[in-house]
Design a protein around this motif. Sequence first.
Motif, PDB file in Angstrom:
ATOM      1  N   SER A   1       0.850  -1.182   0.000  1.00 40.82           N
ATOM      2  CA  SER A   1       0.000   0.000   0.000  1.00 40.82           C
ATOM      3  C   SER A   1       0.888   1.236   0.000  1.00 40.82           C
ATOM      4  N   ALA A   2       0.658   2.145  -0.951  1.00 45.70           N
ATOM      5  CA  ALA A   2       1.493   3.328  -1.070  1.00 45.70           C
ATOM      6  C   ALA A   2       0.637   4.528  -1.484  1.00 45.70           C
ATOM      7  N   SER A   3       1.208   5.690  -1.355  1.00 45.20           N
ATOM      8  CA  SER A   3       0.475   6.928  -1.667  1.00 45.20           C
ATOM      9  C   SER A   3       0.730   7.374  -3.099  1.00 45.20           C
ATOM     10  N   VAL A   4      -0.210   8.120  -3.631  1.00 48.46           N
ATOM     11  CA  VAL A   4      -0.038   8.684  -4.966  1.00 48.46           C
ATOM     12  C   VAL A   4       1.233   9.535  -4.985  1.00 48.46           C
ATOM     13  N   GLY A   5       2.046   9.330  -6.001  1.00 41.11           N
ATOM     14  CA  GLY A   5       3.304  10.049  -6.135  1.00 41.11           C
ATOM     15  C   GLY A   5       4.502   9.313  -5.553  1.00 41.11           C
ATOM     16  N   ASP A   6       4.270   8.259  -4.777  1.00 39.69           N
ATOM     17  CA  ASP A   6       5.371   7.494  -4.188  1.00 39.69           C
ATOM     18  C   ASP A   6       6.141   6.735  -5.260  1.00 39.69           C
ATOM     19  N   ARG A   7       7.404   6.480  -4.952  1.00 36.19           N
ATOM     20  CA  ARG A   7       8.214   5.553  -5.750  1.00 36.19           C
ATOM     21  C   ARG A   7       8.039   4.173  -5.137  1.00 36.19           C
ATOM     22  N   VAL A   8       7.663   3.218  -5.969  1.00 41.03           N
ATOM     23  CA  VAL A   8       7.327   1.882  -5.490  1.00 41.03           C
ATOM     24  C   VAL A   8       8.240   0.865  -6.163  1.00 41.03           C
ATOM     25  N   THR A   9       8.726  -0.102  -5.371  1.00 40.77           N
ATOM     26  CA  THR A   9       9.614  -1.136  -5.901  1.00 40.77           C
ATOM     27  C   THR A   9       9.074  -2.519  -5.564  1.00 40.77           C
ATOM     28  N   LEU A  10       8.924  -3.344  -6.595  1.00 38.18           N
ATOM     29  CA  LEU A  10       8.455  -4.715  -6.440  1.00 38.18           C
ATOM     30  C   LEU A  10       9.590  -5.660  -6.797  1.00 38.18           C
ATOM     31  N   SER A  11       9.660  -6.778  -6.089  1.00 39.20           N
ATOM     32  CA  SER A  11      10.767  -7.708  -6.280  1.00 39.20           C
ATOM     33  C   SER A  11      10.299  -9.049  -6.834  1.00 39.20           C
TER      34      SER A  11
ATOM     35  N   LEU B   1       7.171 -13.187 -14.898  1.00 39.94           N
ATOM     36  CA  LEU B   1       7.171 -14.430 -15.669  1.00 39.94           C
ATOM     37  C   LEU B   1       8.588 -14.701 -16.146  1.00 39.94           C
ATOM     38  N   GLN B   2       9.102 -15.907 -15.829  1.00 37.60           N
ATOM     39  CA  GLN B   2      10.407 -16.278 -16.387  1.00 37.60           C
ATOM     40  C   GLN B   2      10.179 -17.136 -17.616  1.00 37.60           C
ATOM     41  N   HIS B   3      10.961 -16.881 -18.670  1.00 39.22           N
ATOM     42  CA  HIS B   3      10.864 -17.685 -19.893  1.00 39.22           C
ATOM     43  C   HIS B   3      12.245 -18.166 -20.340  1.00 39.22           C
ATOM     44  N   ASN B   4      13.123 -18.363 -19.363  1.00 36.18           N
ATOM     45  CA  ASN B   4      14.440 -18.917 -19.667  1.00 36.18           C
ATOM     46  C   ASN B   4      14.357 -20.427 -19.869  1.00 36.18           C
ATOM     47  N   SER B   5      13.563 -21.083 -19.037  1.00 37.99           N
ATOM     48  CA  SER B   5      13.367 -22.524 -19.096  1.00 37.99           C
ATOM     49  C   SER B   5      11.895 -22.807 -18.878  1.00 37.99           C
ATOM     50  N   TRP B   6      11.228 -23.151 -19.946  1.00 39.45           N
ATOM     51  CA  TRP B   6       9.759 -23.222 -19.923  1.00 39.45           C
ATOM     52  C   TRP B   6       9.212 -21.905 -19.394  1.00 39.45           C
ATOM     53  N   LEU B   7       8.078 -21.962 -18.678  1.00 35.47           N
ATOM     54  CA  LEU B   7       7.406 -20.722 -18.266  1.00 35.47           C
ATOM     55  C   LEU B   7       6.903 -20.855 -16.845  1.00 35.47           C
ATOM     56  N   THR B   8       7.283 -19.910 -15.990  1.00 35.01           N
ATOM     57  CA  THR B   8       6.811 -19.925 -14.611  1.00 35.01           C
ATOM     58  C   THR B   8       6.474 -18.500 -14.187  1.00 35.01           C
ATOM     59  N   PHE B   9       5.288 -18.350 -13.598  1.00 36.19           N
ATOM     60  CA  PHE B   9       4.868 -17.050 -13.090  1.00 36.19           C
ATOM     61  C   PHE B   9       5.167 -16.938 -11.590  1.00 36.19           C
ATOM     62  N   GLY B  10       5.374 -15.730 -11.147  1.00 37.72           N
ATOM     63  CA  GLY B  10       5.402 -15.454  -9.717  1.00 37.72           C
ATOM     64  C   GLY B  10       3.984 -15.404  -9.184  1.00 37.72           C
ATOM     65  N   SER B  11       3.861 -15.365  -7.871  1.00 38.77           N
ATOM     66  CA  SER B  11       2.540 -15.416  -7.234  1.00 38.77           C
ATOM     67  C   SER B  11       1.860 -14.053  -7.184  1.00 38.77           C
ATOM     68  N   GLY B  12       2.576 -12.993  -7.511  1.00 40.73           N
ATOM     69  CA  GLY B  12       1.971 -11.676  -7.644  1.00 40.73           C
ATOM     70  C   GLY B  12       2.157 -10.765  -6.445  1.00 40.73           C
ATOM     71  N   THR B  13       2.138  -9.456  -6.721  1.00 41.94           N
ATOM     72  CA  THR B  13       2.124  -8.409  -5.701  1.00 41.94           C
ATOM     73  C   THR B  13       0.898  -7.548  -5.953  1.00 41.94           C
ATOM     74  N   LYS B  14       0.045  -7.449  -4.957  1.00 42.49           N
ATOM     75  CA  LYS B  14      -1.160  -6.618  -5.077  1.00 42.49           C
ATOM     76  C   LYS B  14      -0.817  -5.210  -4.589  1.00 42.49           C
ATOM     77  N   LEU B  15      -0.983  -4.238  -5.468  1.00 38.75           N
ATOM     78  CA  LEU B  15      -0.614  -2.858  -5.185  1.00 38.75           C
ATOM     79  C   LEU B  15      -1.869  -2.008  -5.008  1.00 38.75           C
ATOM     80  N   GLU B  16      -1.944  -1.324  -3.877  1.00 39.30           N
ATOM     81  CA  GLU B  16      -3.104  -0.477  -3.600  1.00 39.30           C
ATOM     82  C   GLU B  16      -2.658   0.928  -3.218  1.00 39.30           C
ATOM     83  N   ILE B  17      -3.604   1.855  -3.310  1.00 42.21           N
ATOM     84  CA  ILE B  17      -3.341   3.240  -2.924  1.00 42.21           C
ATOM     85  C   ILE B  17      -3.719   3.423  -1.454  1.00 42.21           C
ATOM     86  N   LYS B  18      -2.797   4.042  -0.712  1.00 39.82           N
ATOM     87  CA  LYS B  18      -3.045   4.283   0.716  1.00 39.82           C
ATOM     88  C   LYS B  18      -4.047   5.413   0.901  1.00 39.82           C
TER      89      LYS B  18
END
Lengths: 120, 106
Positions: free
Chosen positions: B12-22, B89-106
């Motif tokens: 959860s972050a505010s409008v204008g924030d810098r957000v980083t997902l891993s 999504l990695q496509h180096n060896s077949w295909l695998t997705f991450g479980s996701g990050t849900k991003l919301e506005i504070k």
Amino acid sequence: EVQLVESGGGLVQPGRSLKLSCAASGFTFSNYYMAWVRQAPKKGLEWVATISTSGSRSYYPDSVKGRFTISRDNAKSSLYLQMNSLKSEDTATYYCARHRRSSEWYFDFWGPGTMVTVSS
Amino acid sequence: DIQMTQSPSFLSASVGDRVTLSCKASQNINKYLAWYQQKLGEAPKLLIYNANNLQTGIPSRFSGSGSGTDFTLTVSSLQPEDVATYFCLQHNSWLTFGSGTKLEIK
């Protein structure tokens, strides 16, 4: 404009079969590898199947291998997924997706999806 | 099989924030990572491909970095329309997705 539109989803009993379709437009369908990706309710995404441009090669993860079959009709710009021996864990929204190119398998366009519910 | 781990699962972050997902891979995937944005009830949309290439039509506030096993998606100035779940999504060896990050506005 690239468009992918899935159809054929619905409610099906465990152990039965269902065939999904995807109508493609806005690009030369026969030039692209195509795929199906699914998303169980409130869960993440899972790759289900990929087919080569000619349809001569297909690829599956172990979770569906032997039960699902992907196919295509380049004359009709259509992609299909035949799903047999369905299980409750196959319940998901199924998306048709286009691979960027044969050497780079990420997806650059997706359809809106069709819901499949496997339940008695 | 290559496993993809995303963090945090919720942000959860505010409008204008810098957000980083891993996004971390269980083994080396070189540069073969894509990022997707999925808004509620919609299909995923490609944002970034090959770790740091911006897909055509995507706002420049989105950027990607990393290689090998560690990758990052950055939103330089969060906007209300960025509320969504983000998948890698990695496509180096077949295909695998991450479980996701849900991003919301504070």
